[in-house]
Enzyme design. Structure first.
Site, mmCIF file in Angstrom:
data_model
loop_
_atom_site.group_PDB
_atom_site.id
_atom_site.type_symbol
_atom_site.label_atom_id
_atom_site.label_comp_id
_atom_site.label_asym_id
_atom_site.label_seq_id
_atom_site.Cartn_x
_atom_site.Cartn_y
_atom_site.Cartn_z
ATOM 1 N N LYS A 3 -2.841 6.212 -10.174
ATOM 2 C CA LYS A 3 -4.279 6.496 -11.254
ATOM 3 C C LYS A 3 -3.884 7.818 -11.968
ATOM 4 O O LYS A 3 -4.460 7.871 -12.936
ATOM 5 C CB LYS A 3 -4.998 7.010 -9.823
ATOM 6 C CG LYS A 3 -5.837 5.847 -8.830
ATOM 7 C CD LYS A 3 -6.958 5.790 -7.457
ATOM 8 C CE LYS A 3 -6.559 4.203 -6.407
ATOM 9 N NZ LYS A 3 -7.350 5.342 -5.774
ATOM 10 N N GLN B 97 -9.035 9.449 -1.682
ATOM 11 C CA GLN B 97 -8.092 8.270 -1.211
ATOM 12 C C GLN B 97 -8.708 8.112 0.210
ATOM 13 O O GLN B 97 -8.196 9.252 1.217
ATOM 14 C CB GLN B 97 -7.056 8.420 -1.411
ATOM 15 C CG GLN B 97 -6.375 7.556 -1.658
ATOM 16 C CD GLN B 97 -6.569 5.844 -2.603
ATOM 17 O OE1 GLN B 97 -6.636 6.883 -3.552
ATOM 18 N NE2 GLN B 97 -5.828 5.147 -2.048
ATOM 19 N N ASP C 212 -16.567 6.506 -7.445
ATOM 20 C CA ASP C 212 -15.633 5.371 -6.275
ATOM 21 C C ASP C 212 -17.072 4.367 -6.058
ATOM 22 O O ASP C 212 -16.994 3.462 -5.241
ATOM 23 C CB ASP C 212 -15.336 5.708 -4.771
ATOM 24 C CG ASP C 212 -13.942 5.932 -4.826
ATOM 25 O OD1 ASP C 212 -12.885 4.635 -5.698
ATOM 26 O OD2 ASP C 212 -13.087 6.196 -4.532
HETATM 27 N N1 GUN Z 1 -8.287 3.073 -0.385
HETATM 28 C C1 GUN Z 1 -8.069 1.259 -1.325
HETATM 29 N N2 GUN Z 1 -9.230 1.398 -1.835
HETATM 30 C C2 GUN Z 1 -9.847 2.710 -1.808
HETATM 31 C C3 GUN Z 1 -10.650 2.747 -3.677
HETATM 32 O O1 GUN Z 1 -11.491 2.022 -3.950
HETATM 33 N N3 GUN Z 1 -10.862 4.302 -3.251
HETATM 34 C C4 GUN Z 1 -10.823 4.916 -2.233
HETATM 35 N N4 GUN Z 1 -11.409 6.536 -2.652
HETATM 36 N N5 GUN Z 1 -9.592 4.950 -1.416
HETATM 37 C C5 GUN Z 1 -9.153 3.767 -1.862
#
Ligand code: GUN
Length: 299
Positions: free
Chosen positions: A53, A97, A120
């Site tokens: 990311k 995350q 998100d």
């Molecule tokens: N962990 C796995 N997928 C995601 C996501 O789309 N967002 C976040 N914040 N954590 C994750």
């Protein structure tokens, strides 16, 4: 043979649009989109996702900040960090995350993120906006938003008259996916572990979205001939044919069987996966536009 939907190419095109919008914003408002990614603990898969990311955010021209906190971080400390990021005018997107360590209430952390920075799309405010069709002010979770762009490539933006079946009812994928499909006028059914005769239901789907997290559960004979199949699953399974201890990635759909019947299908890897990060970047540049009172680009 079906059309294999190229998620890598689609993601590259989203990212090119994000880069263009970022340059435009620098010229018009001297503004650089800022994203903060927070990771707590040492989960190796999470570390890989977060690094990816950050790298993509930099490639988009964003200010990308990562906060790496120890497993021992308390809930109060994490709340304090999120509140600090909420108040920082240079940060337009906040991503904590998941999963978080079990001593931290992830629900509380998600609801602490300011809805206008919740790239998100997990905050109740954004869930409610999506649920009521207020897409101009919502953030939509990245995986279903990316899946929807791939569906639009096959069918356009209006899904009137089409039956869509979403297998899986998670808050992160299944439910928001169903809302997006409904908003595009599809006739939508959400299936899950208690659904009766899942194969027969899947065979009614012109658009089938698989988001269950069970390797190759959806078989070729469950697919309606010509259907669009979107496989959200990313499952690692043993691959002794590649050597001892080796593994490979498969989706929730038995790909070869399904590809023999489907009209178009996403591969794993290289389908929905690359779209998730691309849509995180899209949400962040949209957030920066909203903060500057500029009309955001449409993806
Ligand atoms: N962990 C796995 N997928 C995601 C996501 O789309 N967002 C976040 N914040 N954590 C994750």
């Amino acid at each position: 043979m079906p059309t294999v939907i190229d998620g890598k190419a689609a993601a590259a095109s989203v990212i090119a649009n994000v880069q263009a919008a970022t340059s435009q914003l620098a010229q018009s408002d001297a503004l650089t989109p800022g994203i903060a990614v927070v990771i707590v603990g040492e989960d190796p898969a999470s570390q890989v996702y977060v690094a990816s990311k950050g790298k993509t955010a930099k490639a988009c021209g964003f200010n990308s900040i990562q906060h790496t906190l120890p497993e021992s971080t308390s809930e109060e400390e994490l709340v304090a960090l999120v509140e600090q990021l909420n108040a920082d005018p240079e940060i337009h997107g906040i991503l904590v995350q998941l999963p978080l360590p079990s001593h931290i209430d992830s629900g509380r952390i998600i609801q602490t993120i300011a809805p206008e920075k919740d790239v998100d799309g997990f905050h109740f405010t954004n869930v409610g906006r999506l649920g009521t069709g207020e897409l101009d002010s919502a953030f939509v979770p990245c995986t279903p938003a990316g899946s929807m762009l791939l569906i639009e490539r096959a069918h356009g933006r209006d899904l009137s008259g089409l039956n869509a079946v979403v297998v899986g009812r998670s808050n992160i994928v299944g439910k928001p996916m169903a809302n997006l499909l409904l908003n595009a006028n599809a006739t939508v059914t959400i299936a899950h572990s208690r659904t009766k005769d899942l194969p027969a239901l899947c065979r009614t789907a012109d658009i089938l979205v698989a988001a269950v997290g069970r390797p190759e559960m959806i078989r070729g004979e469950w697919i309606k001939p010509g259907a669009t199949v979107i496989d959200v699953g990313i499952n690692r399974i043993p691959a002794p044919e590649k050597g001892e201890g080796k593994s490979r990635l498969v989706g929730d759909v038995a790909y070869d069987e399904a590809a023999a019947v489907a009209g178009s299908i996403t591969p794993v890897p290289g389908g929905v996966g690359p779209m998730t990060i691309a849509l995180l970047m899209a949400n962040t540049v949209v957030s920066a536009h909203r903060a500057a009172n500029r009309t955001p680009p449409r993806f």
